[in-house]
Scaffold this active site. Structure first.
Site, PDB file in Angstrom:
ATOM      1  CG  ASP A 263      -2.194   0.887   0.916  1.00 35.24           C
ATOM      2  OD1 ASP A 263      -2.132   1.750   0.024  1.00 35.24           O
ATOM      3  OD2 ASP A 263      -3.216   0.727   1.612  1.00 35.24           O
TER       4      ASP A 263
HETATM    5  C1  NOJ Z   1      -4.052   3.912   0.203  1.00 32.63           C
HETATM    6  C2  NOJ Z   1      -5.245   3.031   0.384  1.00 32.63           C
HETATM    7  O1  NOJ Z   1      -5.141   2.331   1.599  1.00 32.63           O
HETATM    8  C3  NOJ Z   1      -5.453   2.033  -0.730  1.00 32.63           C
HETATM    9  O2  NOJ Z   1      -6.689   1.408  -0.548  1.00 32.63           O
HETATM   10  C4  NOJ Z   1      -5.367   2.707  -2.061  1.00 32.63           C
HETATM   11  O3  NOJ Z   1      -5.616   1.770  -3.087  1.00 32.63           O
HETATM   12  C5  NOJ Z   1      -4.008   3.324  -2.199  1.00 32.63           C
HETATM   13  N1  NOJ Z   1      -3.820   4.331  -1.157  1.00 32.63           N
HETATM   14  C6  NOJ Z   1      -3.785   3.962  -3.562  1.00 32.63           C
HETATM   15  O4  NOJ Z   1      -4.556   5.088  -3.697  1.00 32.63           O
END
Ligand code: NOJ
Length: 744
Positions: A263
């Site tokens: 993430d």
């Molecule tokens: C953080 C989030 O937790 C995740 O769900 C998301 O896909 C990513 N950022 C990318 O934007």
């Protein structure tokens, strides 16, 4: 490209070039035209990484992405295309209800269609991968991201995750209008302690396996191309650096062979967790755990090459990761056509087209849950009597974004508001509108911002006065209230799960002048509903309904469509009951239903039960469901039991009921939930029509994770219910007999 060509390509790449494939840069860096024309120093990235990073995220639009791709590939040493990823969570330009609403449809086929439409739109916009579905199981309404989940049940979540993966990806990525799907957040992100985002998760391995892992697995078995790690720690180890989770569970047990991405920033965050001394160690640990792409922490870019040169990690590991990334690009056909489906002309006809809007409207109809519809002297408030005067009051009648905080594309101005939809249905002299109050209390803190207005007090006095006048004029008031769309979503944990005070004040004030109140709720989580309950004759849960929100909600309010959705997260009486879920265990001292309850499992000051349970939702018609009939009550391991009920629409209008099968394993080698959803189906019936609904019970449905580490069923007594919620249905017992286990 053939496998041989891919290998040749890999062999020809320098170590740095390979590592850069494992680096994901934020889209803004590419989006600024200055950067693409070469002036990238201001963005704190050097030329090499800019033209070699394997992927980027968060940007979209055919014209822009084609331009970026062209310039990037011209300078990429092997002309390897850049991969564009985006959060297409519940729609692209056409926004569907948020996932918690989609789940409430209990209709995986339609949810698959939503993903198909979202993929079509995203693909013409140049997107290759969506970071969806979120398959995290959720039980705590304080966590803002429950909005992105389909709820608290592993079986339902698994069905929905698989449906979304299939919808996004089609049969092959060679098909036009498909995108790769990335299941997230592996693993157990939804169990954040006390609902506080990004924190640690405390779960036994048993609970993790039994409840939390199943839905990801269903999505993986549906063929998702990517998986994303979660931000949380589990058992003291950040997921992004946990080889047991990523290699043993994800790769070996679940058989995932696609691309694993961290993430955002999660590799570097392992330093903050106190799991790594520095970013270099973080890069090493993430790589050892099997993370192929570092999303935006730059740890891979900065340290992987040194780690290889120093002999700390083997180049072979890098090669394996890069090969997975190259294979994904190949699967998407990018080597042959780096622009893939990106098409400015098609964007004009595909995005937000009538067909997509119509489907979005249907999904609103299927996701809106009727929580309450009390019988008053003149009958129920809903559906609205077309001869009555109606005042639509509340901040959600227009102007507020009802698409959730996770719609990054499109514009709120394309959303059909309640005002707009009501005007299409009612005569002008029959309806009035009044905002009633601001959506938020002054100085409310939102994620990344704070709501503040200098004239807040005066504005609200004026708005309330206008609203009371409209309410006094009307026969019925429809109050459109709820959370701000940024009060749920990422980093939007709350300790109070009510609608803002100012709106609670409004509902009490309106009640003084008109007691016929229908409240329509816009929110991304289960709410505490004391005030809303006290003053509303009817309550409609509309979630964050998306682009066609106004139309779909009016269809329900007017009875053009009969509600059929069911809650997929329990609504508590009070936040103090959280976390909660219907599939809990019985204690040794279960609360008595009769007599004194001293020294039993209970709250002194509140019911143990939810206000509205999982699987609950009303209709405008009534259904009778007979006792289940079983063709036999004993089954062997290779056998099956057919359980049937007759469902009859005993009301006056056509409707759809979600018939749900629950099973309890009465005694086992570890305690089993009081009920577990094992099947469901939507049954549409004309008034007076009846139908037999059949469920087939087989041994695999009775398996669980046993204390000895095996996953199997145990012979003995079981109970089943077939009804229309997790607290409904007549129980029947059956036995799984000792015998030969089916060989799988
Ligand atoms: C953080 C989030 O937790 C995740 O769900 C998301 O896909 C990513 N950022 C990318 O934007």
């Amino acid at each position: 490209m053939t496998e041989k060509e891919l290998n040749a390509l890999l062999n020809d790449m320098s170590l740095e070039e390979k590592i850069n494939q494992m680096v994901q840069l934020p889209g803004q860096i590419y989006a600024s035209s200055a950067a693409v024309t070469g002036n990238i120093e201001n963005n704190d990235v050097n030329h090499t990484i800019f033209y070699q990073a394997g992927s980027t995220l968060g940007i979209y639009g055919a014209e822009q992405l084609k331009k970026i791709q062209k310039e990037y590939m011209a300078k990429q040493p092997h002309h390897i295309p850049l991969l564009f990823m985006l959060d297409v969570i519940h729609g692209y330009e056409t926004a569907f209800p948020c996932p918690l609403g989609l789940g409430a449809s209990f209709d995986p086929e339609s949810v698959k269609m939503c993903a198909e439409i979202a993929a079509k739109e995203a693909a013409v916009g140049g997107v290759h991968v969506t970071f969806s579905p979120m398959a995290d199981l959720v039980r705590d309404a304080r966590w803002g991201r429950v909005m992105e989940s389909t709820g608290e049940d592993p079986y339902l979540n698994g069905k929905m995750a698989a449906a979304m993966v299939e919808g996004f990806q089609g049969n092959t990525r060679a098909e036009k209008g498909t995108v790769s799907s990335c299941i997230k957040h592996f693993a157990a992100y939804g169990a954040a302690t006390a609902g506080l985002d990004y924190t640690n998760v405390e779960l036994s391995e048993h609970t993790l396996r039994e409840y939390y892992l199943g839905a990801y697995e269903k999505g993986i078995h549906a063929g998702c191309d990517m998986v994303m790690t979660s931000f949380n720690t589990w058992n003291g180890i950040p997921s992004t650096g946990n080889p047991w989770l990523m290699k043993q569970i994800l790769r070996n047990e679940m058989g995932f062979d696609g691309v694993l991405i961290s993430d955002w920033g999660a590799v570097g965050e392992m330093v903050n967790h106190g799991f790594c001394e520095d970013r270099k160690e973080a890069a090493e640990k993430a790589l050892r755990a099997g993370v192929d792409i570092d999303m935006c922490s730059d740890c891979y870019a900065d340290y992987l090459a040194d780690l290889v040169r120093e002999g700390v990690v083997e180049e072979k590991v890098i090669d394996e990761a890069v090969m997975r990334i190259l294979k994904l690009k190949n699967k998407l056909g990018l080597f042959e056509n780096p622009y893939r489906d990106a098409d400015e002309e098609k964007e004009k006809t595909v995005l937000l087209c009538e067909e997509h809007r119509q489907f979005a409207r249907k999904m609103v109809q299927k996701s809106v849950v009727l929580l309450k519809n009390e019988r008053m002297e003149e009958g129920c408030l809903l559906p609205l009597d077309p001869t009555k005067k109606i005042a639509f009051i509340g901040p959600y009648i227009e102007g507020e974004d009802m698409r959730s905080s996770w719609v990054v594309t499109g514009s709120a101005s394309n959303t059909i508001s309640i005002r707009q939809a009501a005007k299409e249905v009612f005569f002008e002299n029959q309806i009035r509108f009044a905002k009633g109050c601001t959506l938020l209390n002054n100085d409310t803190v939102l994620n990344g911002a704070q709501y503040h207005s200098d004239s807040w007090m005066e504005d609200n006095m004026r708005l309330e006065k206008e609203a009371r006048q409209a309410a006094a004029w009307a026969d019925i008031v429809v109050l459109c209230l709820g959370e701000h769309n940024h009060q749920s979503g990422e980093a939007s944990s709350r300790t109070s799960i009510t609608i803002p005070d100012i709106q609670q004040k409004l509902i009490a004030s309106i009640y003084e002048v008109n007691q016929k109140i229908v409240t329509v709720l816009f929110n991304g989580r289960p709410l505490e509903l004391d005030t809303v309950e006290a003053y509303s004759g009817a309550i409609v849960e509309a979630w964050m309904p998306g682009t066609e929100g106004g139309h779909g909600i009016l269809d329900i309010l007017t009875g053009a469509c009969t509600p059929s959705a069911k809650l997929t997260m329990s609504f508590p009486y009070t936040v103090g009951q959280e976390p909660m879920s219907y599939n809990s265990y019985s204690s040794g001292r279960p609360k008595q239903t009769e007599g004194r309850a001293d020294f039993t499992t209970r709250y002194l000051d509140c019911s143990n039960d939810p206000r509205y349970p999982f699987g609950y939702g009303l209709s405008y018609t009534r259904f009778s469901i007979t006792e289940p009939e079983l063709n036999q009550t004993r089954m062997g391991f290779n056998d099956q039991i057919i359980a049937q009920v007759r469902v009859k629409n005993v009301g006056e209008r056509k409707g759809t009921e979600v018939i749900q099968l629950y099973i309890q394993d009465i005694a086992a080698s570890c305690v089993r939930p009081v009920r577990e959803l094992k099947g469901f189906c939507r049954v549409e019936l004309e008034a007076g029509e009846e139908r037999t609904v059949t469920f087939t019970i087989t041994e695999p449905m009775l398996r669980f994770h046993c204390p000895d580490g095996s996953y199997k069923s145990e012979s003995g007594r079981f109970r089943l219910w077939i009804g229309n919620s997790s607290v409904d249905g007549n129980a029947k017992e059956f036995w799984l007999e000792k015998g030969n286990r089916m060989t799988e």
